[in-house]
Design a protein around this motif. Sequence first.
Motif, PDB file in Angstrom:
ATOM      1  N   GLN A 172      46.857  36.013  25.785  1.00 47.12           N
ATOM      2  CA  GLN A 172      46.781  36.301  27.225  1.00 47.12           C
ATOM      3  C   GLN A 172      47.461  37.618  27.569  1.00 47.12           C
ATOM      4  O   GLN A 172      47.012  38.335  28.451  1.00 47.12           O
ATOM      5  CB  GLN A 172      47.406  35.151  28.012  1.00 47.12           C
ATOM      6  N   VAL A 173      48.571  37.909  26.896  1.00 43.32           N
ATOM      7  CA  VAL A 173      49.272  39.163  27.131  1.00 43.32           C
ATOM      8  C   VAL A 173      49.438  39.895  25.813  1.00 43.32           C
ATOM      9  O   VAL A 173      49.348  39.310  24.733  1.00 43.32           O
ATOM     10  CB  VAL A 173      50.649  38.950  27.788  1.00 43.32           C
ATOM     11  N   ALA A 174      49.658  41.205  25.909  1.00 41.04           N
ATOM     12  CA  ALA A 174      49.971  42.015  24.743  1.00 41.04           C
ATOM     13  C   ALA A 174      51.446  42.412  24.823  1.00 41.04           C
ATOM     14  O   ALA A 174      52.177  41.989  25.719  1.00 41.04           O
ATOM     15  CB  ALA A 174      49.063  43.242  24.702  1.00 41.04           C
ATOM     16  N   SER A 175      51.890  43.219  23.871  1.00 41.80           N
ATOM     17  CA  SER A 175      53.294  43.629  23.875  1.00 41.80           C
ATOM     18  C   SER A 175      53.638  44.407  25.135  1.00 41.80           C
ATOM     19  O   SER A 175      54.754  44.367  25.643  1.00 41.80           O
ATOM     20  CB  SER A 175      53.598  44.473  22.637  1.00 41.80           C
ATOM     21  N   ASN A 176      52.648  45.110  25.677  1.00 40.27           N
ATOM     22  CA  ASN A 176      52.786  45.803  26.948  1.00 40.27           C
ATOM     23  C   ASN A 176      52.121  44.944  28.011  1.00 40.27           C
ATOM     24  O   ASN A 176      50.962  44.562  27.865  1.00 40.27           O
ATOM     25  CB  ASN A 176      52.102  47.174  26.862  1.00 40.27           C
ATOM     26  N   VAL A 177      52.841  44.635  29.099  1.00 37.00           N
ATOM     27  CA  VAL A 177      52.297  43.715  30.103  1.00 37.00           C
ATOM     28  C   VAL A 177      51.063  44.267  30.782  1.00 37.00           C
ATOM     29  O   VAL A 177      50.311  43.523  31.417  1.00 37.00           O
ATOM     30  CB  VAL A 177      53.350  43.353  31.171  1.00 37.00           C
ATOM     31  N   LEU A 178      50.836  45.574  30.685  1.00 33.52           N
ATOM     32  CA  LEU A 178      49.643  46.164  31.284  1.00 33.52           C
ATOM     33  C   LEU A 178      48.442  46.096  30.350  1.00 33.52           C
ATOM     34  O   LEU A 178      47.373  46.616  30.662  1.00 33.52           O
ATOM     35  CB  LEU A 178      49.906  47.619  31.679  1.00 33.52           C
ATOM     36  N   GLN A 179      48.620  45.442  29.225  1.00 30.36           N
ATOM     37  CA  GLN A 179      47.542  45.269  28.258  1.00 30.36           C
ATOM     38  C   GLN A 179      47.279  43.782  28.068  1.00 30.36           C
ATOM     39  O   GLN A 179      47.986  42.932  28.584  1.00 30.36           O
ATOM     40  CB  GLN A 179      47.898  45.933  26.924  1.00 30.36           C
ATOM     41  N   GLY A 180      46.248  43.457  27.313  1.00 31.73           N
ATOM     42  CA  GLY A 180      45.892  42.069  27.100  1.00 31.73           C
ATOM     43  C   GLY A 180      44.777  41.638  28.031  1.00 31.73           C
ATOM     44  O   GLY A 180      44.450  42.319  29.015  1.00 31.73           O
ATOM     45  N   GLN A 181      44.185  40.483  27.730  1.00 32.71           N
ATOM     46  CA  GLN A 181      43.001  40.017  28.448  1.00 32.71           C
ATOM     47  C   GLN A 181      43.261  39.814  29.930  1.00 32.71           C
ATOM     48  O   GLN A 181      42.489  40.275  30.781  1.00 32.71           O
ATOM     49  CB  GLN A 181      42.502  38.720  27.816  1.00 32.71           C
ATOM     50  N   HIS A 182      44.346  39.137  30.262  1.00 36.80           N
ATOM     51  CA  HIS A 182      44.600  38.825  31.669  1.00 36.80           C
ATOM     52  C   HIS A 182      44.904  40.085  32.461  1.00 36.80           C
ATOM     53  O   HIS A 182      44.411  40.264  33.582  1.00 36.80           O
ATOM     54  CB  HIS A 182      45.748  37.823  31.796  1.00 36.80           C
ATOM     55  N   ALA A 183      45.700  40.967  31.892  1.00 40.18           N
ATOM     56  CA  ALA A 183      46.020  42.217  32.582  1.00 40.18           C
ATOM     57  C   ALA A 183      44.771  43.046  32.844  1.00 40.18           C
ATOM     58  O   ALA A 183      44.609  43.624  33.930  1.00 40.18           O
ATOM     59  CB  ALA A 183      47.026  43.019  31.757  1.00 40.18           C
ATOM     60  N   SER A 184      43.868  43.102  31.876  1.00 46.20           N
ATOM     61  CA  SER A 184      42.636  43.877  32.047  1.00 46.20           C
ATOM     62  C   SER A 184      41.770  43.309  33.156  1.00 46.20           C
ATOM     63  O   SER A 184      41.203  44.059  33.969  1.00 46.20           O
ATOM     64  CB  SER A 184      41.853  43.906  30.728  1.00 46.20           C
ATOM     65  N   LEU A 185      41.659  41.974  33.200  1.00 49.17           N
ATOM     66  CA  LEU A 185      40.855  41.335  34.241  1.00 49.17           C
ATOM     67  C   LEU A 185      41.454  41.571  35.626  1.00 49.17           C
ATOM     68  O   LEU A 185      40.737  41.884  36.585  1.00 49.17           O
ATOM     69  CB  LEU A 185      40.735  39.841  33.962  1.00 49.17           C
ATOM     70  N   LEU A 186      42.776  41.418  35.739  1.00 49.88           N
ATOM     71  CA  LEU A 186      43.416  41.622  37.039  1.00 49.88           C
ATOM     72  C   LEU A 186      43.344  43.079  37.469  1.00 49.88           C
ATOM     73  O   LEU A 186      43.270  43.374  38.672  1.00 49.88           O
ATOM     74  CB  LEU A 186      44.867  41.145  37.002  1.00 49.88           C
ATOM     75  N   LYS A 187      43.359  43.995  36.513  1.00 45.23           N
ATOM     76  CA  LYS A 187      43.200  45.408  36.845  1.00 45.23           C
ATOM     77  C   LYS A 187      41.831  45.651  37.473  1.00 45.23           C
ATOM     78  O   LYS A 187      41.717  46.330  38.508  1.00 45.23           O
ATOM     79  CB  LYS A 187      43.360  46.244  35.577  1.00 45.23           C
ATOM     80  N   MET A 188      40.776  45.092  36.868  1.00 46.48           N
ATOM     81  CA  MET A 188      39.431  45.232  37.435  1.00 46.48           C
ATOM     82  C   MET A 188      39.365  44.611  38.818  1.00 46.48           C
ATOM     83  O   MET A 188      38.795  45.189  39.754  1.00 46.48           O
ATOM     84  CB  MET A 188      38.392  44.595  36.511  1.00 46.48           C
ATOM     85  N   LEU A 189      39.970  43.419  38.972  1.00 45.35           N
ATOM     86  CA  LEU A 189      39.943  42.715  40.257  1.00 45.35           C
ATOM     87  C   LEU A 189      40.698  43.490  41.321  1.00 45.35           C
ATOM     88  O   LEU A 189      40.171  43.752  42.416  1.00 45.35           O
ATOM     89  CB  LEU A 189      40.541  41.320  40.089  1.00 45.35           C
ATOM     90  N   GLY A 190      41.939  43.857  41.030  1.00 43.40           N
ATOM     91  CA  GLY A 190      42.777  44.521  42.025  1.00 43.40           C
ATOM     92  C   GLY A 190      42.222  45.862  42.457  1.00 43.40           C
ATOM     93  O   GLY A 190      42.226  46.191  43.649  1.00 43.40           O
ATOM     94  N   ASP A 191      41.712  46.639  41.500  1.00 42.78           N
ATOM     95  CA  ASP A 191      41.153  47.947  41.846  1.00 42.78           C
ATOM     96  C   ASP A 191      39.918  47.797  42.733  1.00 42.78           C
ATOM     97  O   ASP A 191      39.730  48.550  43.699  1.00 42.78           O
ATOM     98  CB  ASP A 191      40.797  48.717  40.579  1.00 42.78           C
ATOM     99  N   ALA A 192      39.053  46.835  42.380  1.00 47.90           N
ATOM    100  CA  ALA A 192      37.830  46.631  43.172  1.00 47.90           C
ATOM    101  C   ALA A 192      38.157  46.134  44.576  1.00 47.90           C
ATOM    102  O   ALA A 192      37.558  46.580  45.565  1.00 47.90           O
ATOM    103  CB  ALA A 192      36.902  45.652  42.464  1.00 47.90           C
ATOM    104  N   MET A 193      39.110  45.190  44.690  1.00 52.67           N
ATOM    105  CA  MET A 193      39.504  44.688  46.004  1.00 52.67           C
ATOM    106  C   MET A 193      40.102  45.808  46.856  1.00 52.67           C
ATOM    107  O   MET A 193      39.835  45.910  48.057  1.00 52.67           O
ATOM    108  CB  MET A 193      40.496  43.537  45.850  1.00 52.67           C
TER     109      MET A 193
END
Length: 484
Positions: free
Chosen positions: A338-359
């Motif tokens: 769910q997360v990578a060593s960097n909190v801005l990486q990993g599956q969940h972070a990538s999905l939330l990035k797409m969501l937050g930017d689009a919103m």
Amino acid sequence: MSKSLPPHAEAQLTMKRRQWLKFSGSTLASALGATSLSSLMLTPSAAQTADYRALVCVFLYGGNDGLNTVTPTDNTRYNEYAAVRAHLALPQSSLVRLTGTDYGLHPSLSALGTAWADGALAPVFNVGPLYQPLTKAEYRAASNASQLIPDSLFSHSDQQVLWETASTDAHTRTGWGGRAAAVLGTANPVISVGGNGRFGLSELQGPLVLPAPGATFGIEGHQNLSWAPIAARKAALDALYADSHQNKLLDAYAKQQRDAFATSDRLGALVKTQPGDANAVSAITQAFAPLIVDGKVTTGIGQQLYQVAKLIHGNATVQGNRQIFFSQLGGFDTHGNQVASNVLQGQHASLLKMLGDAMACFHNAMKAIGMAQQVTLFTQSDFGRTFKPNNSSGTDHAWGNHHLVLGGAVKGRTTYGSYPTLALGGPDDVGVQSWELHGRWIPKVSVDQYAATLLKWFGASDGQLDAVLPHLSNFGSQRVLGFL
């Protein structure tokens, strides 16, 4: 044409008609909700009036991890969170602080900081399907057959149905968006830019399903009517479906095709427009600029919300002063990594990035076209995820979840609902025995109350709310949550 055809001739004619109407591998009629396309052409109300309002659903398929979406920032609860979340815990310093509260957003949602500052964003805590208010003692005492327990808890397909239908019965056929459109008599059914989900289905009508920007909405290859052969074919089709038949089924089918042609003629150019096109609305293009490369929006959820923004701006063409939209983003079933060593990486972070930017782009677009006060976006998802991580660096299926509501009418800069007690086996966890202590929260807010708050703002009366949301009466005076 004869008024009555032999059965074999009618069958052949029907097959030929279906072959004409290809639209993304299916008939245009199907894409428009073939259960009742005739209702698409109801008498329109005046467009772009001061009374215009739109609801925009963003469904997060797979079960979004709400605990890493909105996280406590006060030391006591953050330490409780971090102790259980362990390697999945977001660093306290990385959270996007929601000023005036003790909560922060996942760092991948940083683009929503402006919406929070605008007072246009609000988290709603611990929402899920409920028949009536439910305590842990009542949950533990209830049998599996009790109406107090929603069907097939923790199952993706069933819980998606319960959220989309505002029901606790997984066999419910109609969605709460579709029922609302029917009860309120909107000029169009639910308009979906995210596929043919249950949310937009009513008893007599499917959602109006639109493709992505740049795609053709209509009869493929029949847009250039200036070319004589194409114009002749289109005229032949119009004549074919203009004829009446003694066979009522054939007559109804012909009317559906006429309505489908009319709808695609009306919306085709608007649907196809992309940011790089000459007819694109500059204010919307500028708002979505962070997601645009070579004249196109780059993410799926960005394309969907760009499409919705165009339809809201072009409401004179879409018709009606009440619109319900459906969009979706999938991939949230984060059982592993769910997360990578960097909190801005990993599956969940990538999905939330797409969501937050689009919103954020959508919110800026609504402000730019002067429609922010008249449009409310909200999230839904299958369920929340377990507080306790699993053995695969991920989380498993749970129940209550946290959601975001965005728009100029939102009473923002505060939170709604009740954040769960962050204790395994605590009052909000369904578990008691050691083997079941995973942190699956019993919701404190029902989908019915969440939907009722949105629909009350949308213009539904109390009687209409009860018609759309049959369980709402079980929550007494706590019918709406006050975030609008």
